[in-house]
Design an enzyme around this catalytic site. Structure first.
Site, PDB file in Angstrom:
ATOM      1  N   GLY A 192      34.495  46.895  29.512  1.00 27.19           N
ATOM      2  CA  GLY A 192      34.005  48.270  29.622  1.00 27.19           C
ATOM      3  C   GLY A 192      35.035  49.296  29.183  1.00 27.19           C
ATOM      4  O   GLY A 192      34.741  50.195  28.391  1.00 27.19           O
ATOM      5  N   LYS A 193      36.239  49.159  29.685  1.00 31.26           N
ATOM      6  CA  LYS A 193      37.302  50.110  29.317  1.00 31.26           C
ATOM      7  C   LYS A 193      37.684  49.934  27.848  1.00 31.26           C
ATOM      8  O   LYS A 193      37.885  50.907  27.126  1.00 31.26           O
ATOM      9  CB  LYS A 193      38.518  49.929  30.223  1.00 31.26           C
ATOM     10  CG  LYS A 193      38.269  50.292  31.671  1.00 31.26           C
ATOM     11  CD  LYS A 193      39.500  49.981  32.519  1.00 31.26           C
ATOM     12  CE  LYS A 193      39.167  49.857  33.987  1.00 31.26           C
ATOM     13  NZ  LYS A 193      38.463  48.630  34.332  1.00 31.26           N
TER      14      LYS A 193
ATOM     15  N   ASP B 283      49.590  35.912  29.566  1.00 33.56           N
ATOM     16  CA  ASP B 283      50.155  36.510  30.769  1.00 33.56           C
ATOM     17  C   ASP B 283      50.617  37.911  30.368  1.00 33.56           C
ATOM     18  O   ASP B 283      51.398  38.074  29.425  1.00 33.56           O
ATOM     19  CB  ASP B 283      51.339  35.655  31.232  1.00 33.56           C
ATOM     20  CG  ASP B 283      52.055  36.205  32.449  1.00 33.56           C
ATOM     21  OD1 ASP B 283      51.928  37.404  32.759  1.00 33.56           O
ATOM     22  OD2 ASP B 283      52.767  35.423  33.093  1.00 33.56           O
TER      23      ASP B 283
ATOM     24  N   ASP C 290      43.480  39.605  28.374  1.00 35.78           N
ATOM     25  CA  ASP C 290      43.040  39.108  29.677  1.00 35.78           C
ATOM     26  C   ASP C 290      43.672  37.752  29.899  1.00 35.78           C
ATOM     27  O   ASP C 290      43.770  36.952  28.966  1.00 35.78           O
ATOM     28  CB  ASP C 290      41.508  39.005  29.741  1.00 35.78           C
ATOM     29  CG  ASP C 290      41.011  38.985  31.182  1.00 35.78           C
ATOM     30  OD1 ASP C 290      41.344  38.030  31.928  1.00 35.78           O
ATOM     31  OD2 ASP C 290      40.302  39.927  31.573  1.00 35.78           O
TER      32      ASP C 290
ATOM     33  N   CYS D 136      41.919  48.557  41.456  1.00 31.47           N
ATOM     34  CA  CYS D 136      40.867  48.916  42.414  1.00 31.47           C
ATOM     35  C   CYS D 136      41.415  49.089  43.834  1.00 31.47           C
ATOM     36  O   CYS D 136      40.820  49.782  44.644  1.00 31.47           O
ATOM     37  CB  CYS D 136      39.744  47.888  42.384  1.00 31.47           C
ATOM     38  SG  CYS D 136      40.263  46.227  42.818  1.00 31.47           S
TER      39      CYS D 136
ATOM     40  N   ASP E  18      45.297  47.737  33.528  1.00 32.15           N
ATOM     41  CA  ASP E  18      44.287  47.516  34.560  1.00 32.15           C
ATOM     42  C   ASP E  18      44.802  46.345  35.397  1.00 32.15           C
ATOM     43  O   ASP E  18      44.481  45.189  35.140  1.00 32.15           O
ATOM     44  CB  ASP E  18      42.935  47.210  33.912  1.00 32.15           C
ATOM     45  CG  ASP E  18      41.806  47.170  34.915  1.00 32.15           C
ATOM     46  OD1 ASP E  18      42.006  47.637  36.062  1.00 32.15           O
ATOM     47  OD2 ASP E  18      40.717  46.685  34.568  1.00 32.15           O
TER      48      ASP E  18
ATOM     49  N   ALA F   3      30.921  44.077  32.055  1.00 32.89           N
ATOM     50  CA  ALA F   3      32.268  43.572  32.246  1.00 32.89           C
ATOM     51  C   ALA F   3      32.312  42.136  31.747  1.00 32.89           C
ATOM     52  O   ALA F   3      31.327  41.438  31.856  1.00 32.89           O
ATOM     53  CB  ALA F   3      32.664  43.632  33.706  1.00 32.89           C
ATOM     54  N   PRO F   4      33.386  41.703  31.241  1.00 32.52           N
ATOM     55  CA  PRO F   4      34.589  42.487  30.973  1.00 32.52           C
ATOM     56  C   PRO F   4      34.453  43.267  29.661  1.00 32.52           C
ATOM     57  O   PRO F   4      33.625  42.944  28.830  1.00 32.52           O
ATOM     58  CB  PRO F   4      35.680  41.433  30.869  1.00 32.52           C
ATOM     59  CG  PRO F   4      34.985  40.229  30.354  1.00 32.52           C
ATOM     60  CD  PRO F   4      33.591  40.278  30.931  1.00 32.52           C
TER      61      PRO F   4
END
Length: 125
Positions: free
Chosen positions: A4-5, A50, A23, A124, A67, A1-2
């Site tokens: 992974g997806k 943003d 991000d 999450c 996410d 991470a960051p």
């Protein structure tokens, strides 16, 4: 991470098309870029913005993976201090932000796309 997806999706795309990854935190973007390079991905464009402002910058997209930032409530069993660190107002604000980001994602996706029109929502807690 960051990343992974992002790297997983990039591999599924086999370096074709364009994959935008965003991000809010600049430090995470640096690591994200490094991970994309490490995995040999050349179709990824990393932005540091943003997420609510992306719809005014990016083109309509075939698919969006959102996410969303989480509340942290899912780790209370492991870290009871979350109950003390965060109050009801924090959870309400986070929920509002998640809803705003989802609405933005809906605006960004091209519902008429031959290969897309999908939104995947991930958080999450």
């Amino acid at each position: 991470a960051p990343g992974g997806k992002t790297t997983y999706i990039g591999q599924l795309m086999r370096n074709t098309g364009t994959l935008f990854a965003n991000d809010l935190k600049a430090e995470r973007c640096k690591s994200l870029v490094s991970n994309c390079h490490r995995m040999g991905l050349t179709n990824v464009i990393v932005t540091n913005m943003d997420g609510l402002k992306l719809k005014g910058v990016l083109p309509k997209l075939d698919r969006v993976l959102l996410d969303a930032p989480c509340t942290g409530s899912g780790i209370i069993a492991r870290d009871p201090s979350v109950k003390v660190k965060r109050g009801q107002k924090d959870f309400q604000e986070q929920s509002k932000l998640q809803k705003e980001m989802l609405m933005s994602a809906i605006d960004m996706v091209d519902a008429g796309s031959k290969t897309g029109g999908y939104i995947v929502y991930s958080t999450c807690s």
